[in-house]
Design an enzyme around this catalytic site. Structure first.
Site, PDB file in Angstrom:
ATOM      1  CG  ASP A   4      -3.624  -7.953   8.567  1.00  0.00           C
ATOM      2  OD1 ASP A   4      -3.928  -6.964   9.065  1.00  0.00           O
ATOM      3  OD2 ASP A   4      -2.870  -8.117   7.852  1.00  0.00           O
ATOM      4  CG  HIS A  18       5.683  -9.068   8.006  1.00  0.00           C
ATOM      5  ND1 HIS A  18       6.665  -8.232   7.475  1.00  0.00           N
ATOM      6  CD2 HIS A  18       4.604  -8.268   8.022  1.00  0.00           C
ATOM      7  CE1 HIS A  18       6.370  -7.130   7.345  1.00  0.00           C
ATOM      8  NE2 HIS A  18       4.982  -7.113   7.613  1.00  0.00           N
ATOM      9  CB  SER A  61      -0.860   0.024   1.122  1.00  0.00           C
ATOM     10  OG  SER A  61      -0.420  -0.155   2.383  1.00  0.00           O
ATOM     11  NE  ARG A 100       2.057  -4.016  12.141  1.00  0.00           N
ATOM     12  CZ  ARG A 100       1.906  -3.897  10.955  1.00  0.00           C
ATOM     13  NH1 ARG A 100       1.516  -2.893  10.487  1.00  0.00           N
ATOM     14  NH2 ARG A 100       2.373  -5.056  10.383  1.00  0.00           N
ATOM     15  CG  HIS A 122      -0.825  -5.078   2.010  1.00  0.00           C
ATOM     16  ND1 HIS A 122      -0.411  -4.924   3.205  1.00  0.00           N
ATOM     17  CD2 HIS A 122      -0.754  -3.968   1.671  1.00  0.00           C
ATOM     18  CE1 HIS A 122       0.230  -3.821   3.752  1.00  0.00           C
ATOM     19  NE2 HIS A 122      -0.375  -3.139   2.321  1.00  0.00           N
TER      20      HIS A 122
END
Ligand code: CMX
Length: 441
Positions: free
Chosen positions: A375, A320, A243, A329, A273
């Site tokens: 995610d 990743h 992105s 995160r 993604h």
């Protein structure tokens, strides 16, 4: 016209740096900074340094730092609402844009500026209303951003004739206007798709994240707190992710903020993604269904993970391209869930997966990172507070990602980054080259 102190501060930080970068490249331009291999070319340019991004830097072992600050540091140091609050996303935006931690007053300034700029023209909402309800929310989001392009201050100024040195100025107006409008657009998409087209007016007294939660239809304190955390931690992940890179690439042809950000959002909508956040929840719900809706045991989860891999699918939320440890995160969200919702069943499954999946993926030689990414956790938290419509989750990610990729885009214009145009070769070229190229030690 009233002066804009954020814009002035940005110009004071960015324009001297633009001159410094120019001087630096003149003096050091022929210094070599690395070399790469045929494997890297064929594996998506991983690890090749090919761009400069000021807003954040990703370390494979430690995770993301925004202008040098880690996520735990930012949860501590950025301005919050209340003692038990989470950082206001306005703060991380200020940090990425200016390069220093904001005061409470700075954050309030950004909040007010976005509230003032947040009006979405009616034709954009009408365009959304003309779409079938079952168009994917990310497609609606991207289309709304493209429709808004008519409003671009940069495109209008360029058409009139604009000195290269001034590109950053109308770009500032575009990125501020676009970020300000995204929550309204996203909430409109959510309510038209899932809430019988009943819309909620913005409350300009609320901060950006709280107002977003309010327009989505979630007015409780806890959801607003989660939204502040969510919109802060998803904001940026250095420049090479799909992105960020897509936004930067399209912007390099002097596409305005709308064209560039829509490109970034089309990239975020891929399942490897940002769309992985909806895929994680879909996968967990399928897992629960597979075991008749009960809380699965670790053995059952193990078998289901193995089944997924044997079917040639990826385990969503794990792995990743850069990280080689648990994503901080993910950790921030896990801490949040353990503190505020320790009994939540979906969060418990997410935590069981954290115990079960890494040892399995570690045993598969080709997988470079067996650990969870951002995610893997977000959906379980959203479901807890009532947002079950998981096809919408990537839009939330996109609203947050705007903060990083658009502040980077402004830096691109301030530093005068040129059009991006890497070289490409054919397989024939590669074979001929490989025969005579030295092997990297
Ligand atoms: N489950 C199963 N297989 C996986 C895997 C996973 N979670 N992660 C990687 N692999 C596989 C890859 O598909 C690849 O297989 P092939 O060689 O057969 O194509 C192999 O392992 C090597 O992959 P890698 O070098 O470890 O990882 P990449 O840099 O190529 O890909 C990523 C990174 C994130 C796309 C990948 O780990 C993945 O598909 N994960 C699941 C989807 C996901 O969670 N994406 C979200 C990432 C965070 C974000 O951007 O939002």
């Amino acid at each position: 016209m009233k002066t804009d102190r954020l814009k002035e501060k940005f110009s004071k930080v960015a324009l001297p740096m633009a001159a410094e970068v120019k001087e630096f490249t003149k003096e050091n331009g022929s210094h070599v900074i690395g070399s790469y291999t045929i494997e890297q070319v064929y594996s998506g340019m991983k690890g090749m340094i090919g761009m400069v991004t000021e807003t954040s830097k990703l370390d494979p072992e430690e995770g993301i730092r925004f202008r040098g600050y880690s996520i735990p540091e930012l949860r501590e140091r950025l301005p919050k609402v209340g003692d038990d609050g989470e950082p206001l996303p306005e703060g991380i935006f200020y940090l990425m844009l200016i390069g220093e931690l904001p005061s409470e007053d700075d954050v309030q300034y950004v909040s007010n500026a976005w509230a003032r700029r947040s009006n979405v023209p009616k034709f954009v909402l009408d365009m959304l209303d003309s779409l079938p309800q079952n168009v994917h929310p990310m497609t609606q989001f991207s289309m709304a951003i493209m429709a808004l392009q008519r409003e671009s201050v940069f495109a209008a100024a360029y058409r009139k004739g604009l000195n290269k040195k001034d590109y950053w100025d109308p770009m500032y107006e575009d990125i501020m206007n676009l970020i300000a409008r995204l929550p309204r657009i996203a909430a409109y998409i959510y309510r038209r798709t899932y809430k019988e087209d009943v819309h909620i007016e913005p409350d300009p007294k609320l901060d950006w994240a709280a107002n977003f939660a309010h327009m989505l239809g979630y007015d409780d304190y806890d959801m607003k707190r989660l939204m502040r955390l969510y919109l802060t931690i998803h904001a940026d992940h250095e420049g090479g992710n799909v992105s960020a890179h897509a936004t930067h690439l399209v912007g390099s042809a002097l596409g305005d903020a709308y064209l560039s950000f829509a490109a970034g959002m089309n990239g975020l909508a891929g399942p490897l993604h940002g769309l992985a956040n909806q895929e994680v929840v879909r996968w967990i719900l399928d897992l629960k269904d597979y075991y008749d809706g009960a809380l699965p045991t670790k053995e059952q989860i193990h078998d289901y993970v193995m089944k997924t891999i044997q079917e040639g699918k990826v385990v969503p939320g794990y792995g990743h391209a850069v990280l080689r440890k648990t994503d901080p995160r993910f950790t921030a969200q896990m801490e949040f869930s353990l503190k505020y919702l320790p009994e939540d069943v979906n969060c418990k499954i997410v935590h069981m997966l954290y115990e079960v999946v890494p040892p399995i993926l570690s045993g598969i030689k080709k997988i470079k990172n067996p650990w969870p990414n951002v995610d893997a956790h977000s959906g379980a938290l959203l479901i807890h507070y009532g947002m079950t419509e998981y096809d919408f989750y990537t839009v939330l990610f996109g609203v947050s990602r705007a903060l990083g990729v658009l502040s980077s885009l402004l830096w691109d214009r301030a530093l005068g980054h040129p059009i991006e145009r890497p070289g490409s070769v054919t397989f024939e070229w590669m074979k001929a080259h490989a025969a005579k190229a030295p092997v990297l030690k």
